[in-house]
Design an enzyme around this catalytic site. Structure first.
Site, PDB file in Angstrom:
ATOM      1  N   ARG A   1       0.822  -1.227   0.000  1.00  0.00           N
ATOM      2  CA  ARG A   1       0.000   0.000   0.000  1.00  0.00           C
ATOM      3  C   ARG A   1       0.848   1.266   0.000  1.00  0.00           C
ATOM      4  O   ARG A   1       0.469   2.272   0.600  1.00  0.00           O
ATOM      5  CB  ARG A   1      -0.935   0.037   1.214  1.00  0.00           C
ATOM      6  CG  ARG A   1      -2.052  -0.969   1.178  1.00  0.00           C
ATOM      7  CD  ARG A   1      -3.222  -0.459   0.346  1.00  0.00           C
ATOM      8  NE  ARG A   1      -4.308  -1.419   0.337  1.00  0.00           N
ATOM      9  CZ  ARG A   1      -5.345  -1.372   1.169  1.00  0.00           C
ATOM     10  NH1 ARG A   1      -5.454  -0.411   2.039  1.00  0.00           N
ATOM     11  NH2 ARG A   1      -6.282  -2.282   1.073  1.00  0.00           N
TER      12      ARG A   1
ATOM     13  N   ARG B   1      -3.408   6.988   0.752  1.00  0.00           N
ATOM     14  CA  ARG B   1      -3.871   8.195   1.444  1.00  0.00           C
ATOM     15  C   ARG B   1      -2.864   8.860   2.360  1.00  0.00           C
ATOM     16  O   ARG B   1      -3.047  10.006   2.742  1.00  0.00           O
ATOM     17  CB  ARG B   1      -5.142   7.871   2.237  1.00  0.00           C
ATOM     18  CG  ARG B   1      -6.361   7.717   1.351  1.00  0.00           C
ATOM     19  CD  ARG B   1      -7.477   7.033   2.092  1.00  0.00           C
ATOM     20  NE  ARG B   1      -7.084   5.664   2.412  1.00  0.00           N
ATOM     21  CZ  ARG B   1      -7.873   4.770   2.976  1.00  0.00           C
ATOM     22  NH1 ARG B   1      -9.093   5.097   3.324  1.00  0.00           N
ATOM     23  NH2 ARG B   1      -7.451   3.549   3.217  1.00  0.00           N
TER      24      ARG B   1
ATOM     25  N   ARG C   1      -6.854  12.693  -5.340  1.00  0.00           N
ATOM     26  CA  ARG C   1      -8.081  12.032  -4.934  1.00  0.00           C
ATOM     27  C   ARG C   1      -9.259  13.014  -4.930  1.00  0.00           C
ATOM     28  O   ARG C   1     -10.374  12.653  -5.294  1.00  0.00           O
ATOM     29  CB  ARG C   1      -7.856  11.499  -3.515  1.00  0.00           C
ATOM     30  CG  ARG C   1      -8.792  10.444  -3.034  1.00  0.00           C
ATOM     31  CD  ARG C   1      -8.204   9.855  -1.755  1.00  0.00           C
ATOM     32  NE  ARG C   1      -9.064   8.826  -1.207  1.00  0.00           N
ATOM     33  CZ  ARG C   1      -9.900   9.021  -0.189  1.00  0.00           C
ATOM     34  NH1 ARG C   1      -9.979  10.203   0.362  1.00  0.00           N
ATOM     35  NH2 ARG C   1     -10.643   8.019   0.235  1.00  0.00           N
TER      36      ARG C   1
ATOM     37  N   ASP D   1      -6.686  -2.799  -7.253  1.00  0.00           N
ATOM     38  CA  ASP D   1      -7.218  -3.444  -6.050  1.00  0.00           C
ATOM     39  C   ASP D   1      -7.529  -4.899  -6.371  1.00  0.00           C
ATOM     40  O   ASP D   1      -7.849  -5.238  -7.515  1.00  0.00           O
ATOM     41  CB  ASP D   1      -8.486  -2.740  -5.560  1.00  0.00           C
ATOM     42  CG  ASP D   1      -8.796  -3.139  -4.118  1.00  0.00           C
ATOM     43  OD1 ASP D   1      -8.225  -2.521  -3.204  1.00  0.00           O
ATOM     44  OD2 ASP D   1      -9.570  -4.086  -3.922  1.00  0.00           O
TER      45      ASP D   1
ATOM     46  N   TYR E   1     -14.477 -11.765   0.147  1.00  0.00           N
ATOM     47  CA  TYR E   1     -15.186 -10.500  -0.085  1.00  0.00           C
ATOM     48  C   TYR E   1     -16.432 -10.709  -0.944  1.00  0.00           C
ATOM     49  O   TYR E   1     -17.464 -10.072  -0.735  1.00  0.00           O
ATOM     50  CB  TYR E   1     -14.253  -9.471  -0.740  1.00  0.00           C
ATOM     51  CG  TYR E   1     -13.228  -8.929   0.233  1.00  0.00           C
ATOM     52  CD1 TYR E   1     -13.529  -7.846   1.056  1.00  0.00           C
ATOM     53  CD2 TYR E   1     -11.981  -9.525   0.371  1.00  0.00           C
ATOM     54  CE1 TYR E   1     -12.610  -7.362   1.975  1.00  0.00           C
ATOM     55  CE2 TYR E   1     -11.045  -9.047   1.280  1.00  0.00           C
ATOM     56  CZ  TYR E   1     -11.369  -7.969   2.081  1.00  0.00           C
ATOM     57  OH  TYR E   1     -10.468  -7.501   2.994  1.00  0.00           O
TER      58      TYR E   1
HETATM   59  O1  CP3 Z   1      -0.019  -1.727  -2.416  1.00  0.00           O
HETATM   60  C1  CP3 Z   1      -0.317  -0.815  -3.220  1.00  0.00           C
HETATM   61  O2  CP3 Z   1       0.028   0.379  -3.054  1.00  0.00           O
HETATM   62  C2  CP3 Z   1      -1.059  -1.189  -4.479  1.00  0.00           C
HETATM   63  C3  CP3 Z   1      -2.474  -1.048  -4.469  1.00  0.00           C
HETATM   64  C4  CP3 Z   1      -3.358  -1.930  -3.613  1.00  0.00           C
HETATM   65  C5  CP3 Z   1      -4.558  -1.448  -3.046  1.00  0.00           C
HETATM   66  N1  CP3 Z   1      -5.204  -2.499  -2.458  1.00  0.00           N
HETATM   67  C6  CP3 Z   1      -5.019  -0.050  -3.111  1.00  0.00           C
HETATM   68  C7  CP3 Z   1      -6.139   0.412  -2.249  1.00  0.00           C
HETATM   69  C8  CP3 Z   1      -3.261  -3.294  -3.302  1.00  0.00           C
HETATM   70  C9  CP3 Z   1      -2.149  -4.286  -3.600  1.00  0.00           C
HETATM   71  C10 CP3 Z   1      -4.445  -3.640  -2.578  1.00  0.00           C
HETATM   72  C11 CP3 Z   1      -4.729  -5.009  -2.110  1.00  0.00           C
HETATM   73  C12 CP3 Z   1      -5.950  -5.267  -1.332  1.00  0.00           C
HETATM   74  N2  CP3 Z   1      -7.172  -4.687  -1.470  1.00  0.00           N
HETATM   75  C13 CP3 Z   1      -6.061  -6.266  -0.339  1.00  0.00           C
HETATM   76  C14 CP3 Z   1      -4.961  -7.229   0.075  1.00  0.00           C
HETATM   77  C15 CP3 Z   1      -3.955  -6.604   0.982  1.00  0.00           C
HETATM   78  C16 CP3 Z   1      -4.487  -6.121   2.298  1.00  0.00           C
HETATM   79  O3  CP3 Z   1      -4.463  -4.895   2.514  1.00  0.00           O
HETATM   80  O4  CP3 Z   1      -4.952  -6.946   3.093  1.00  0.00           O
HETATM   81  C17 CP3 Z   1      -7.372  -6.234   0.149  1.00  0.00           C
HETATM   82  C18 CP3 Z   1      -7.946  -7.106   1.238  1.00  0.00           C
HETATM   83  C19 CP3 Z   1      -8.086  -5.224  -0.586  1.00  0.00           C
HETATM   84  C20 CP3 Z   1      -9.520  -4.841  -0.471  1.00  0.00           C
HETATM   85  C21 CP3 Z   1      -9.689  -3.435  -0.047  1.00  0.00           C
HETATM   86  N3  CP3 Z   1      -9.417  -2.328  -0.841  1.00  0.00           N
HETATM   87  C22 CP3 Z   1     -10.148  -2.947   1.197  1.00  0.00           C
HETATM   88  C23 CP3 Z   1     -10.557  -3.826   2.376  1.00  0.00           C
HETATM   89  C24 CP3 Z   1     -10.159  -1.555   1.127  1.00  0.00           C
HETATM   90  C25 CP3 Z   1     -10.679  -0.595   2.169  1.00  0.00           C
HETATM   91  C26 CP3 Z   1      -9.700  -0.340   3.253  1.00  0.00           C
HETATM   92  C27 CP3 Z   1      -9.047   1.002   3.073  1.00  0.00           C
HETATM   93  O5  CP3 Z   1      -7.829   1.093   3.301  1.00  0.00           O
HETATM   94  O6  CP3 Z   1      -9.767   1.960   2.734  1.00  0.00           O
HETATM   95  C28 CP3 Z   1      -9.653  -1.176  -0.138  1.00  0.00           C
HETATM   96  C29 CP3 Z   1      -9.455   0.196  -0.642  1.00  0.00           C
HETATM   97  C30 CP3 Z   1      -8.095   0.548  -1.158  1.00  0.00           C
HETATM   98  N4  CP3 Z   1      -7.279  -0.261  -1.912  1.00  0.00           N
HETATM   99  C31 CP3 Z   1      -7.455   1.811  -0.993  1.00  0.00           C
HETATM  100  C32 CP3 Z   1      -6.217   1.732  -1.679  1.00  0.00           C
HETATM  101  C33 CP3 Z   1      -5.198   2.814  -1.853  1.00  0.00           C
HETATM  102  C34 CP3 Z   1      -8.040   3.010  -0.223  1.00  0.00           C
HETATM  103  C35 CP3 Z   1      -9.131   3.702  -1.021  1.00  0.00           C
HETATM  104  C36 CP3 Z   1      -8.824   5.137  -1.401  1.00  0.00           C
HETATM  105  O7  CP3 Z   1      -7.673   5.556  -1.446  1.00  0.00           O
HETATM  106  O8  CP3 Z   1      -9.783   5.863  -1.717  1.00  0.00           O
END
Ligand code: CP3
Length: 343
Positions: free
Chosen positions: A24, A28, A37, A74, A150
Site C-alpha cells: 500500500r 492516502r 483524490r 485493487d 469478499y
Molecule cells: O499496495 C499498493 O500500493 C497497491 C495497491 C493496492 C490497493 N489495495 C489499493 C487500495 C493493493 C495491492 C491492494 C490489495 C488489497 N485490497 C487487499 C490485500 C492486501 C491487504 O491490505 O490486506 C485487500 C484485502 C483489498 C480490499 C480493499 N481495498 C479494502 C478492504 C479496502 C478498504 C480499506 C481502506 O484502506 O480503505 C480497499 C481500498 C483501497 N485499496 C485503498 C487503496 C489505496 C483506499 C481507497 C482510497 O484511497 O480511496
C-alpha cells in the site's frame, strides 16, 4: 541476468542491503495522492483510468526511491470485471452484493474480464515505460480464497463467518467459485506479465482464518494451480505469495505452491521462520505498520533488527501488512535511509 536488486532476490540471491518496497505504498498517507483524490472521482475510477493509476503508482517511487513499484489497483477489480457489483464507500471499505448461490455464480462471466481489465494492462505498460531501470514492476491479484471472502460476504468482515460457513455447508458451490477465480486469476496475471510486469504477487489476506484441512484445500491447492500454469506459460516467472497469518504453514505453502518468495506478516519471527525454508526461497516482510507510524528510535532499531536478522538470505524488506493512512511520509523516508545505511 538482471540489474534490478529486487529481481535478483527473487532469483534466490541475497542482496545487501536488502531491496525495499511497502505494501500500500501508494495511497492516502501521501499528500500528492490525497490531492489527486479530491479531483478524480471514486477509487474504482482511479484504478481504471490509466493516466491516474500510472501517476499514483509512480508517486512513492519518485518520492522515496523504492526498489519496486506496485501497480495501483485493487484485488476486487477482478470480481468486478467478472460482473459482480462493487462500490468503495469512504470510511467503510468495499461493498458488493453478497454472492451466495449457484444462480448468482452463473451470472459471472470469465469471457468479459479481459476487455474490462484492459485499462489495468494499459497502466502496466505506461508504468513500465516510465520506471527507472533498477526498479522492479510488480503486478498482483488477490488469491482466490481471499477474493471469495469478499465476494461471498459482500465486503469486509471481522471473521468472514458467512464465507467459512458456505465453504462447509455447500462445498460444491464454494469449490466452483474458487475454480472460476483460479481460471480468471491466471488470465489476469498472465495479461499483466505480457503488459510488462517483472513479477507478480498473490495477496491472501485471510488465508489464516481457515483451519489446517481447509487451508490446504482453499489456499494451497488453488495457489499451486495458478503458479503451475503461470510457470508453464512464463518459465522463470517470479511469484510472491502472501498467506497472511498462516505462519505455521510457511514451509508447506512454499513446497506445495511453488512460489519463489513468501511474504511474512507481523505475527512471525521472520528469521526463525525463514530458517525452515529452502535457502533459495526469498522472504518478504515484516515490519509492524504501527512502528512506521511511531517513528523515532523504535523505527530505526526495529527495522535494523529485521534487516540484520535476515542478512545472508534472499530478503525483500517490507511491512507485515499495508501502510496505514495516518503514517507520516517523513517516517517512510527515514526508514529507507536507515535500511540503506550499512557499515
Ligand atoms: O499496495 C499498493 O500500493 C497497491 C495497491 C493496492 C490497493 N489495495 C489499493 C487500495 C493493493 C495491492 C491492494 C490489495 C488489497 N485490497 C487487499 C490485500 C492486501 C491487504 O491490505 O490486506 C485487500 C484485502 C483489498 C480490499 C480493499 N481495498 C479494502 C478492504 C479496502 C478498504 C480499506 C481502506 O484502506 O480503505 C480497499 C481500498 C483501497 N485499496 C485503498 C487503496 C489505496 C483506499 C481507497 C482510497 O484511497 O480511496
Amino acid at each position: 541476468m538482471t540489474d534490478k536488486p529486487l529481481m535478483r532476490v527473487l532469483g534466490g540471491e541475497p542482496v545487501w542491503p536488502p531491496p525495499v518496497w511497502l505494501m500500500r505504498q501508494a495511497g492516502r498517507y501521501l499528500p500528492e495522492y490525497r490531492a489527486l483524490r479530491e479531483s478524480s472521482g471514486g477509487f474504482l475510477a482511479r484504478c481504471m483510468t490509466p493516466e491516474l493509476a500510472t501517476e499514483i503508482t509512480l508517486q512513492p517511487v519518485r518520492r522515496f526511491g523504492m526498489d519496486a513499484a506496485i501497480l495501483f489497483s485493487d484485488i476486487l477489480v477482478l470480481p468486478w470485471a467478472l460482473g459482480q457489483d462493487l462500490r468503495f464507500v469512504d470510511g467503510e471499505g468495499p461493498q458488493m452484493t453478497p454472492l451466495r448461490d449457484n444462480t448468482a455464480l452463473a451470472k459471472l462471466d470469465l469471457a468479459r474480464a479481459p476487455a474490462e481489465t484492459e485499462p489495468v494492462m494499459e497502466t502496466v505498460r505506461r508504468v513500465r515505460a516510465a520506471l527507472p531501470a533498477d526498479c522492479t514492476l510488480l503486478g498482483f491479484a488477490g488469491s482466490p480464497f481471499t477474493v471469495a471472502c469478499y465476494m461471498v460476504e459482500g465486503g469486509g468482515s471481522r471473521d468472514f463467518a458467512a464465507t467459512r460457513t458456505a465453504a462447509y455447508a455447500d462445498p460444491a458451490f464454494f469449490g466452483r467459485l474458487i475454480d472460476l477465480l483460479v481460471d480468471a486469476t491466471i488470465e489476469y496475471l498472465a495479461a499483466q506479465v505480457e503488459a510488462g510486469a517483472d513479477a507478480v504477487m498473490l495477496f491472501d489476506t485471510w488465508a489464516g482464518v481457515l483451519p489446517p484441512s481447509q487451508f490446504f484445500i482453499h489456499v494451497v491447492g488453488p495457489t499451486a494451480r495458478i503458479v503451475a500454469e503461470l510457470h508453464r506459460r512464463f518459465p522463470g516467472l517470479k511469484i510472491i505469495g502472501f498467506p497472511r497469518l498462516a505462519g505455521t504453514f510457511a514451509a508447506d505453502y512454499v513446497a506445495q505452491t511453488g512460489v519463489q518468495c513468501i511474504g511474512f506478516d507481523t505475527s512471525v519471527d521472520a528469521a526463525r521462520l525463514a530458517a525452515t525454508l529452502p535457502p533459495n526461497i526469498a522472504v518478504q516482510g515484516n515490519l509492524d505498520p504501527m512502528v512506521l507510524i511511531a517513528g523515532g528510535a523504535t523505527l530505526a532499531e526495529e527495522s535494523r533488527r529485521i534487516r540484520d536478522a535476515l542478512r545472508g538470505r534472499p530478503h525483500i524488506f517490507n511491512l507485515g501488512h499495508g501502510i496505514l493512512p495516518q503514517t507520516p511520509p517523513a517516517h517512510v523516508a527515514e526508514l529507507l535511509t536507515t535500511l540503506r545505511q550499512v557499515s
